[in-house]
Design a protein around this motif. Structure first.
Motif, PDB file in Angstrom:
ATOM      1  N   ALA A 129      26.266  -1.745 -12.646  1.00 37.73           N
ATOM      2  CA  ALA A 129      27.009  -0.864 -11.724  1.00 37.73           C
ATOM      3  C   ALA A 129      26.415  -0.920 -10.317  1.00 37.73           C
ATOM      4  O   ALA A 129      27.043  -0.484  -9.362  1.00 37.73           O
ATOM      5  N   GLY A 130      25.228  -1.478 -10.184  1.00 36.54           N
ATOM      6  CA  GLY A 130      24.572  -1.583  -8.883  1.00 36.54           C
ATOM      7  C   GLY A 130      25.393  -2.352  -7.868  1.00 36.54           C
ATOM      8  O   GLY A 130      25.394  -2.030  -6.682  1.00 36.54           O
ATOM      9  N   TYR A 131      26.109  -3.365  -8.316  1.00 35.64           N
ATOM     10  CA  TYR A 131      26.933  -4.163  -7.411  1.00 35.64           C
ATOM     11  C   TYR A 131      28.013  -3.288  -6.764  1.00 35.64           C
ATOM     12  O   TYR A 131      28.202  -3.312  -5.554  1.00 35.64           O
ATOM     13  N   LYS A 132      28.696  -2.509  -7.575  1.00 39.95           N
ATOM     14  CA  LYS A 132      29.753  -1.634  -7.032  1.00 39.95           C
ATOM     15  C   LYS A 132      29.154  -0.566  -6.117  1.00 39.95           C
ATOM     16  O   LYS A 132      29.720  -0.243  -5.082  1.00 39.95           O
ATOM     17  N   LEU A 133      28.006  -0.016  -6.501  1.00 40.58           N
ATOM     18  CA  LEU A 133      27.335   0.959  -5.644  1.00 40.58           C
ATOM     19  C   LEU A 133      26.950   0.331  -4.302  1.00 40.58           C
ATOM     20  O   LEU A 133      27.116   0.938  -3.250  1.00 40.58           O
ATOM     21  N   ALA A 134      26.427  -0.903  -4.350  1.00 38.56           N
ATOM     22  CA  ALA A 134      26.010  -1.592  -3.125  1.00 38.56           C
ATOM     23  C   ALA A 134      27.186  -1.827  -2.184  1.00 38.56           C
ATOM     24  O   ALA A 134      27.032  -1.768  -0.966  1.00 38.56           O
ATOM     25  N   LYS A 135      28.350  -2.082  -2.743  1.00 34.95           N
ATOM     26  CA  LYS A 135      29.530  -2.333  -1.917  1.00 34.95           C
ATOM     27  C   LYS A 135      30.111  -1.046  -1.325  1.00 34.95           C
ATOM     28  O   LYS A 135      30.918  -1.103  -0.398  1.00 34.95           O
ATOM     29  N   ASN A 136      29.708   0.102  -1.853  1.00 33.57           N
ATOM     30  CA  ASN A 136      30.299   1.383  -1.432  1.00 33.57           C
ATOM     31  C   ASN A 136      29.263   2.423  -1.010  1.00 33.57           C
ATOM     32  O   ASN A 136      29.492   3.623  -1.172  1.00 33.57           O
ATOM     33  N   LEU A 137      28.124   1.989  -0.477  1.00 33.02           N
ATOM     34  CA  LEU A 137      27.103   2.939  -0.050  1.00 33.02           C
ATOM     35  C   LEU A 137      27.585   3.753   1.155  1.00 33.02           C
ATOM     36  O   LEU A 137      28.241   3.207   2.053  1.00 33.02           O
ATOM     37  N   PRO A 138      27.249   5.045   1.182  1.00 29.02           N
ATOM     38  CA  PRO A 138      27.679   5.881   2.318  1.00 29.02           C
ATOM     39  C   PRO A 138      26.843   5.616   3.568  1.00 29.02           C
ATOM     40  O   PRO A 138      25.719   5.115   3.482  1.00 29.02           O
ATOM     41  N   GLY A 149       0.790  -1.219   0.000  1.00 26.23           N
ATOM     42  CA  GLY A 149       0.000   0.000   0.000  1.00 26.23           C
ATOM     43  C   GLY A 149       0.819   1.263   0.000  1.00 26.23           C
ATOM     44  O   GLY A 149       0.279   2.347  -0.137  1.00 26.23           O
ATOM     45  N   CYS A 150       2.106   1.184   0.165  1.00 27.15           N
ATOM     46  CA  CYS A 150       2.920   2.377   0.265  1.00 27.15           C
ATOM     47  C   CYS A 150       4.364   1.971   0.170  1.00 27.15           C
ATOM     48  O   CYS A 150       4.682   0.811   0.356  1.00 27.15           O
ATOM     49  N   CYS A 151       5.187   2.638   0.065  1.00 26.91           N
ATOM     50  CA  CYS A 151       5.495   3.950  -0.430  1.00 26.91           C
ATOM     51  C   CYS A 151       6.603   3.838  -1.466  1.00 26.91           C
ATOM     52  O   CYS A 151       7.528   3.054  -1.296  1.00 26.91           O
ATOM     53  N   TYR A 152       6.507   4.603  -2.495  1.00 26.33           N
ATOM     54  CA  TYR A 152       7.457   4.569  -3.599  1.00 26.33           C
ATOM     55  C   TYR A 152       8.855   4.924  -3.096  1.00 26.33           C
ATOM     56  O   TYR A 152       9.041   5.901  -2.388  1.00 26.33           O
ATOM     57  N   GLY A 153       9.841   4.139  -3.464  1.00 29.22           N
ATOM     58  CA  GLY A 153      11.219   4.416  -3.066  1.00 29.22           C
ATOM     59  C   GLY A 153      11.548   3.981  -1.651  1.00 29.22           C
ATOM     60  O   GLY A 153      12.623   4.265  -1.148  1.00 29.22           O
ATOM     61  N   GLU A 154      10.624   3.294  -0.996  1.00 34.65           N
ATOM     62  CA  GLU A 154      10.870   2.782   0.353  1.00 34.65           C
ATOM     63  C   GLU A 154      10.639   1.280   0.355  1.00 34.65           C
ATOM     64  O   GLU A 154       9.877   0.760  -0.447  1.00 34.65           O
ATOM     65  N   THR A 155      11.293   0.601   1.268  1.00 33.58           N
ATOM     66  CA  THR A 155      11.099  -0.841   1.353  1.00 33.58           C
ATOM     67  C   THR A 155       9.962  -1.147   2.297  1.00 33.58           C
ATOM     68  O   THR A 155       9.929  -0.687   3.416  1.00 33.58           O
ATOM     69  N   ARG A 156       9.027  -1.918   1.858  1.00 31.18           N
ATOM     70  CA  ARG A 156       7.901  -2.341   2.687  1.00 31.18           C
ATOM     71  C   ARG A 156       7.966  -3.852   2.856  1.00 31.18           C
ATOM     72  O   ARG A 156       8.686  -4.332   3.682  1.00 31.18           O
ATOM     73  N   ALA A 157       7.255  -4.628   2.075  1.00 26.71           N
ATOM     74  CA  ALA A 157       7.360  -6.087   2.170  1.00 26.71           C
ATOM     75  C   ALA A 157       8.794  -6.435   1.794  1.00 26.71           C
ATOM     76  O   ALA A 157       9.237  -6.152   0.693  1.00 26.71           O
ATOM     77  N   THR A 158       9.537  -7.017   2.737  1.00 29.88           N
ATOM     78  CA  THR A 158      10.964  -7.234   2.484  1.00 29.88           C
ATOM     79  C   THR A 158      11.372  -8.673   2.734  1.00 29.88           C
ATOM     80  O   THR A 158      10.685  -9.437   3.393  1.00 29.88           O
ATOM     81  N   VAL A 159      12.540  -8.989   2.214  1.00 29.72           N
ATOM     82  CA  VAL A 159      13.185 -10.271   2.461  1.00 29.72           C
ATOM     83  C   VAL A 159      14.678 -10.006   2.606  1.00 29.72           C
ATOM     84  O   VAL A 159      15.251  -9.204   1.873  1.00 29.72           O
ATOM     85  N   GLY A 160      15.299 -10.633   3.605  1.00 28.36           N
ATOM     86  CA  GLY A 160      16.743 -10.558   3.764  1.00 28.36           C
ATOM     87  C   GLY A 160      17.383 -11.645   2.923  1.00 28.36           C
ATOM     88  O   GLY A 160      16.919 -12.784   2.886  1.00 28.36           O
ATOM     89  N   VAL A 161      18.456 -11.297   2.237  1.00 26.02           N
ATOM     90  CA  VAL A 161      19.102 -12.222   1.321  1.00 26.02           C
ATOM     91  C   VAL A 161      20.578 -12.340   1.692  1.00 26.02           C
ATOM     92  O   VAL A 161      21.275 -11.331   1.806  1.00 26.02           O
ATOM     93  N   TYR A 162      21.032 -13.564   1.883  1.00 30.25           N
ATOM     94  CA  TYR A 162      22.422 -13.825   2.232  1.00 30.25           C
ATOM     95  C   TYR A 162      23.165 -14.472   1.073  1.00 30.25           C
ATOM     96  O   TYR A 162      22.629 -15.359   0.404  1.00 30.25           O
ATOM     97  N   ASP A 163      24.396 -14.024   0.867  1.00 30.41           N
ATOM     98  CA  ASP A 163      25.326 -14.677  -0.052  1.00 30.41           C
ATOM     99  C   ASP A 163      24.721 -14.964  -1.424  1.00 30.41           C
ATOM    100  O   ASP A 163      24.775 -16.076  -1.923  1.00 30.41           O
ATOM    101  N   GLN A 164      24.105 -13.925  -2.007  1.00 29.43           N
ATOM    102  CA  GLN A 164      23.531 -14.040  -3.350  1.00 29.43           C
ATOM    103  C   GLN A 164      24.294 -13.136  -4.307  1.00 29.43           C
ATOM    104  O   GLN A 164      24.805 -12.095  -3.925  1.00 29.43           O
ATOM    105  N   LYS A 165      24.308 -13.540  -5.573  1.00 29.76           N
ATOM    106  CA  LYS A 165      24.867 -12.689  -6.616  1.00 29.76           C
ATOM    107  C   LYS A 165      23.951 -11.479  -6.762  1.00 29.76           C
ATOM    108  O   LYS A 165      22.728 -11.612  -6.735  1.00 29.76           O
TER     109      LYS A 165
END
Length: 177
Positions: A108-117, A65-81
């Motif tokens: 490029a998302g992989y490199k961004l994910a590894k270097n998020l501020p 039901g909400c919100c754009y750009g935010e995580t709502r229904a989530t799943v944690g993921v370990y050791d995935q490509k």
């Protein structure tokens, strides 16, 4: 004669090296831990039917039901490509339509994910100790699909949150029977 033999050896070796280089550049690496979630525009209640990354893993479906750009229904993921594509399907009851589509995710998302501020928690003024990448899939009432990467689940009580768009596309639709 010696040059001919050497030439036969070097050409295949160069071809193999180039092929390995191309394969290495086209793939993304593994992420130790990340969170993947979905969202929609505020006021646009939808029913997620499936969200699947690289045809292998996904986010549980259900009411969104909400919100754009935010995580709502989530799943944690370990050791995935880090995923290269996402396929989604959802029901928009207000339009009685089933939307479906697939979006390529920027490598490029992989490199961004590894270097998020790190972000700052407003109530304490402290920087977050550990940053978890949040992969967010947005589905709009007009059928638009967006893929974002963030350093935090939402902007509430946080400053310095980043939101990188990694892909977008337009879903197709069919009438809900």
């Amino acid at each position: 004669m010696h040059l001919v033999t050497m030439d036969k050896f070097i050409k295949p070796l160069i071809s193999i090296a180039c092929a390995l280089l191309l394969v290495g550049c086209s793939s993304t690496g593994k992420i130790d831990y990340m969170v993947a979630g979905v969202g929609t525009e505020n006021g646009n209640a939808i029913w997620g039917r499936s969200v699947v990354f690289d045809d292998t893993w996904g986010i549980p479906s259900g009411a969104i039901g909400c919100c754009y750009g935010e995580t709502r229904a989530t799943v944690g993921v370990y050791d995935q490509k880090f995923p290269e594509k996402v396929a989604v399907e959802w029901l928009d009851k207000s339009e009685n339509r089933i939307y479906y589509g697939e979006v390529a995710i920027d490598k490029a998302g992989y490199k961004l994910a590894k270097n998020l501020p790190r972000y700052t928690v407003v109530s304490t003024g402290r920087k977050a100790k550990e940053i978890i990448p949040y992969l967010i899939i947005g589905m709009s009432e007009t059928g638009e699909i967006n893929v974002w990467l963030s350093n935090a689940p939402s902007g509430r009580n946080r400053t310095d949150r980043v939101l990188h768009e990694l892909g977008s596309g337009q879903a197709q639709w069919r009438e809900n029977q």
